[in-house]
Design a protein around this motif. Sequence first.
Motif, PDB file in Angstrom:
ATOM      1  N   CYS A   1       0.784  -1.210  -0.139  1.00  0.00           N
ATOM      2  CA  CYS A   1      -0.061  -0.028   0.015  1.00  0.00           C
ATOM      3  C   CYS A   1       1.082   1.169  -0.045  1.00  0.00           C
ATOM      4  CB  CYS A   1      -0.872   0.025   1.253  1.00  0.00           C
ATOM      5  SG  CYS A   1      -2.254  -1.110   1.147  1.00  0.00           S
ATOM      6  N   ALA A   2       1.855   1.062   0.605  1.00  0.00           N
ATOM      7  CA  ALA A   2       2.971   2.447   0.852  1.00  0.00           C
ATOM      8  C   ALA A   2       3.478   2.632  -0.659  1.00  0.00           C
ATOM      9  CB  ALA A   2       3.947   2.228   1.836  1.00  0.00           C
ATOM     10  N   ALA A   3       3.912   1.427  -1.338  1.00  0.00           N
ATOM     11  CA  ALA A   3       4.564   1.824  -2.490  1.00  0.00           C
ATOM     12  C   ALA A   3       3.731   2.043  -3.695  1.00  0.00           C
ATOM     13  CB  ALA A   3       5.243   0.170  -2.892  1.00  0.00           C
ATOM     14  N   GLN A   4       2.206   1.749  -3.418  1.00  0.00           N
ATOM     15  CA  GLN A   4       1.311   2.261  -4.351  1.00  0.00           C
ATOM     16  C   GLN A   4       1.005   3.732  -4.307  1.00  0.00           C
ATOM     17  OE1 GLN A   4      -0.366   1.279  -6.923  1.00  0.00           O
ATOM     18  NE2 GLN A   4      -1.732   2.894  -6.865  1.00  0.00           N
ATOM     19  N   LEU A   5       0.955   3.978  -2.956  1.00  0.00           N
ATOM     20  CA  LEU A   5       0.962   5.459  -2.786  1.00  0.00           C
ATOM     21  C   LEU A   5       1.990   6.364  -3.122  1.00  0.00           C
ATOM     22  CD1 LEU A   5      -1.402   7.420  -1.684  1.00  0.00           C
ATOM     23  CD2 LEU A   5      -0.471   7.066   0.668  1.00  0.00           C
ATOM     24  N   PHE A   6       3.344   5.979  -2.812  1.00  0.00           N
ATOM     25  CA  PHE A   6       4.254   6.830  -2.898  1.00  0.00           C
ATOM     26  C   PHE A   6       5.184   6.659  -4.172  1.00  0.00           C
ATOM     27  CE2 PHE A   6       3.368   6.797   1.568  1.00  0.00           C
ATOM     28  CZ  PHE A   6       3.085   8.307   1.767  1.00  0.00           C
ATOM     29  N   ALA A   7       5.067   5.455  -4.816  1.00  0.00           N
ATOM     30  CA  ALA A   7       6.038   5.166  -5.887  1.00  0.00           C
ATOM     31  C   ALA A   7       5.393   4.914  -7.281  1.00  0.00           C
ATOM     32  CB  ALA A   7       7.106   3.863  -5.459  1.00  0.00           C
ATOM     33  N   SER A   8       3.936   4.296  -6.974  1.00  0.00           N
ATOM     34  CA  SER A   8       3.409   3.933  -8.536  1.00  0.00           C
ATOM     35  C   SER A   8       3.379   5.239  -9.406  1.00  0.00           C
ATOM     36  CB  SER A   8       2.034   3.560  -7.842  1.00  0.00           C
ATOM     37  OG  SER A   8       1.469   3.210  -9.123  1.00  0.00           O
ATOM     38  N   PRO A   9       3.341   4.962 -10.565  1.00  0.00           N
ATOM     39  CA  PRO A   9       3.303   6.234 -11.483  1.00  0.00           C
ATOM     40  C   PRO A   9       2.092   6.729 -11.798  1.00  0.00           C
ATOM     41  CG  PRO A   9       3.621   3.841 -12.753  1.00  0.00           C
ATOM     42  CD  PRO A   9       3.828   3.577 -11.313  1.00  0.00           C
ATOM     43  N   GLY A  10       1.781   7.986 -12.124  1.00  0.00           N
ATOM     44  CA  GLY A  10       0.764   8.524 -12.186  1.00  0.00           C
ATOM     45  C   GLY A  10       0.579   9.573 -11.327  1.00  0.00           C
ATOM     46  N   GLY A  11      -0.714  10.232 -11.508  1.00  0.00           N
ATOM     47  CA  GLY A  11      -0.984  11.148 -10.585  1.00  0.00           C
ATOM     48  C   GLY A  11      -1.568  10.797  -9.368  1.00  0.00           C
ATOM     49  N   LEU A  12      -1.655  11.659  -8.257  1.00  0.00           N
ATOM     50  CA  LEU A  12      -2.433  11.280  -7.100  1.00  0.00           C
ATOM     51  C   LEU A  12      -3.536  10.680  -7.140  1.00  0.00           C
ATOM     52  CD1 LEU A  12      -2.284  11.397  -3.866  1.00  0.00           C
ATOM     53  CD2 LEU A  12      -3.215  13.479  -3.799  1.00  0.00           C
ATOM     54  N   ARG A  13      -4.493  11.121  -8.054  1.00  0.00           N
ATOM     55  CA  ARG A  13      -5.882  10.400  -8.305  1.00  0.00           C
ATOM     56  C   ARG A  13      -5.515   9.066  -8.781  1.00  0.00           C
ATOM     57  NH1 ARG A  13     -10.687  13.787 -11.253  1.00  0.00           N
ATOM     58  NH2 ARG A  13     -10.149  14.808  -9.389  1.00  0.00           N
ATOM     59  N   HIS A  14      -4.955   8.849  -9.469  1.00  0.00           N
ATOM     60  CA  HIS A  14      -4.737   7.293 -10.064  1.00  0.00           C
ATOM     61  C   HIS A  14      -4.050   6.578  -8.903  1.00  0.00           C
ATOM     62  CE1 HIS A  14      -3.580   4.352 -13.081  1.00  0.00           C
ATOM     63  NE2 HIS A  14      -2.312   4.286 -12.514  1.00  0.00           N
ATOM     64  N   ARG A  15      -3.094   7.169  -8.293  1.00  0.00           N
ATOM     65  CA  ARG A  15      -2.605   6.239  -7.150  1.00  0.00           C
ATOM     66  C   ARG A  15      -3.587   5.954  -6.204  1.00  0.00           C
ATOM     67  NH1 ARG A  15       3.302   9.332  -5.857  1.00  0.00           N
ATOM     68  NH2 ARG A  15       3.964   9.392  -8.094  1.00  0.00           N
ATOM     69  N   LEU A  16      -4.425   6.954  -5.533  1.00  0.00           N
ATOM     70  CA  LEU A  16      -5.328   6.714  -4.847  1.00  0.00           C
ATOM     71  C   LEU A  16      -6.477   5.475  -5.346  1.00  0.00           C
ATOM     72  CD1 LEU A  16      -6.141  10.078  -3.351  1.00  0.00           C
ATOM     73  CD2 LEU A  16      -5.006   8.293  -2.055  1.00  0.00           C
ATOM     74  N   ARG A  17      -6.808   5.798  -6.466  1.00  0.00           N
ATOM     75  CA  ARG A  17      -7.715   4.643  -7.126  1.00  0.00           C
ATOM     76  C   ARG A  17      -7.239   3.139  -7.025  1.00  0.00           C
ATOM     77  NH1 ARG A  17      -8.771   7.047 -11.547  1.00  0.00           N
ATOM     78  NH2 ARG A  17      -7.225   5.961 -12.956  1.00  0.00           N
ATOM     79  N   GLY A  18      -5.668   3.288  -7.478  1.00  0.00           N
ATOM     80  CA  GLY A  18      -5.157   1.954  -7.416  1.00  0.00           C
ATOM     81  C   GLY A  18      -5.167   1.355  -5.917  1.00  0.00           C
ATOM     82  N   LEU A  19      -4.851   2.386  -5.123  1.00  0.00           N
ATOM     83  CA  LEU A  19      -4.705   1.761  -3.569  1.00  0.00           C
ATOM     84  C   LEU A  19      -6.113   1.508  -3.118  1.00  0.00           C
ATOM     85  CD1 LEU A  19      -3.039   1.783  -1.026  1.00  0.00           C
ATOM     86  CD2 LEU A  19      -3.954   4.116  -0.523  1.00  0.00           C
ATOM     87  N   LEU A  20      -7.378   2.159  -3.589  1.00  0.00           N
ATOM     88  CA  LEU A  20      -8.560   1.589  -3.314  1.00  0.00           C
ATOM     89  C   LEU A  20      -8.851   0.103  -3.775  1.00  0.00           C
ATOM     90  CD1 LEU A  20     -10.904   2.374  -1.841  1.00  0.00           C
ATOM     91  CD2 LEU A  20     -11.985   3.505  -3.750  1.00  0.00           C
ATOM     92  N   LEU A  21      -8.487   0.016  -5.074  1.00  0.00           N
ATOM     93  CA  LEU A  21      -8.802  -1.026  -5.708  1.00  0.00           C
ATOM     94  C   LEU A  21      -7.816  -2.371  -5.109  1.00  0.00           C
ATOM     95  CD1 LEU A  21      -8.698  -0.034  -9.379  1.00  0.00           C
ATOM     96  CD2 LEU A  21     -10.484  -0.994  -8.176  1.00  0.00           C
ATOM     97  N   PHE A  22      -6.716  -2.091  -4.565  1.00  0.00           N
ATOM     98  CA  PHE A  22      -5.999  -3.120  -3.897  1.00  0.00           C
ATOM     99  C   PHE A  22      -6.336  -3.502  -2.404  1.00  0.00           C
ATOM    100  CE2 PHE A  22      -2.424  -4.139  -1.018  1.00  0.00           C
ATOM    101  CZ  PHE A  22      -2.023  -5.301  -1.788  1.00  0.00           C
ATOM    102  N   ALA A  23      -6.555  -2.258  -1.654  1.00  0.00           N
ATOM    103  CA  ALA A  23      -6.688  -2.359  -0.093  1.00  0.00           C
ATOM    104  C   ALA A  23      -8.131  -3.081   0.325  1.00  0.00           C
ATOM    105  CB  ALA A  23      -6.483  -0.922   0.427  1.00  0.00           C
TER     106      ALA A  23
END
Length: 531
Positions: A200-222
């Motif tokens: 989750c930390a890597a998705q939020l801080f290291a995943s490519p894309g903007g903040l909205r994209h990262r948060l969406r990915g975090l939600l889909l994973f978490a």
Amino acid sequence: MNVANDNAAFPAAASGRGLAAVWLFFTAVSFLVAPLPAVNEPHYLCKARSLADPAWCTDDFFLQSANAHYCFLLLTGCVTRVAPLWLVTTLGRIASCGLLACGWIRISAALGLNQRRSYAAALLFAACSLVGSFSGEWVLGGFESKVPAWGLGMLAVAGWLTAAIQHDAPYRTLLTAGLCSGLGSSLHPVVGGWLAVCLCAAQLFASPGGLRHRLRGLLLFAVPALLAALPGLIPAVLFLRGSAAPGIELSKAGFIQVFWRLRHHLDPTELTARQWLYALIMLVIIAVGWFRLSARQRPAARLLLALLAGSLLLAVAGLVIGWHNVPDERLPDWRWRASLLRFYPFRTFDALLPVCASLLTVLAIGSRWPDCSPAEMRGLTILTLVTLLAALAVRPVAPPGYSAAQYAEWRQACEWLRQQTAPDALILTPRESFGFKWYAERAEYVCYKDCPQDAAGILEWDRRLWLLHEWTLNSSQDGRYDARDLELLRQRTDCDYILTRILGPFEDQPVWRGREWGIYRVPRGGLGAER
């Protein structure tokens, strides 16, 4: 961000020859380095059988203690009702190695490694794992809850890497990754939980894309990760709440667990120079591999390193919390230290070190390796199968602390107890007891290896050890264990038999005698009655 694969058809390897070769290799390593049963297999498998059949070894207090890995014990325990422990363990090892191999192949594919390089990385991973560790963590070995948890965790890492690398990856990739992560947490809340936090930390801080994209990915994973973790997370929370029940000396239990029984895993001041050197070498290998990567390879590798960085932060936090330069018992703030260190802050970093070192090394030096032909993959699979058969023939015949002769006689003594004593007999076993319940199928009064994980169980385990220490000390003062000593033991422990090779001499003759081990009956009420 896309990584150009050297082998466009590589994903087929995940379900074909590449998977089979790595699966067989991991299985071979497991049986080669860990004799059956391995060091922790009696601990877990006997607990699982007891959960499924409470009448089995019913007076063994460890088996009756609270369960920290409820889902694993429940699933495995069901199988122990219909199959012997050795078969359950063998099948469990094979299945767990299959999960690890599938996760390994898919991580390799996400990083752009073809079949040949994925297999080479697996060889290097096994080598790095067997050379040493930072805090005693291992992945390839016996069958216990953390091994399938790591297999599911690797599948989660692979799915997350794929989704982060490929912008157009379907949402189900992250959903599936979260599901695998949650299932791993159900089997082992600490292993799966810490890895999920790092992902989750890597998705939020290291995943490519903007903040909205990262948060969406975090939600889909978490979300799926949390939902899938609930079957194991809820019992774990109840387990912790039970440990904090009124009247239980939680802080004392934490001290015993962290600064005595498991200090080699949890107390950073117990780490040896060799362990620090191992971690340093692994980090140097990772750094060298990183600097040798091409610009095209770095985006995917950066994600893997972000995951390692999250685990490193956990390890550093553990070092800060646990580091001390005075004896444990003189620490003025040991209570809060023990309460945090008991959650194994070093194990995720320890396990990811050889994973990252092996993958980055092969990624850096193997860019010109061609992929394997079908014939070459068949050859690798056959070679690995031969290695597996060889491993079964040359694996160690005795656990640490036993010679081959001592261990063979130990099993004979256990077999005598299994055949000649009542199913509810309670046995006093020695400190070095290994696999007693596995072989004898009888309850132990206390076993040093089988320390419970709940506070009440830890305190009772400690009390029983000290009681036996006092009894042994007092009984040996006159140079002979007589009827009065055995009567006192019966009053305090209700044990029926003593299995020993160092206690004595006894006034009574043993009911079974080997060259080193002996079994003595403890009279009941002075009448010599047996259970």
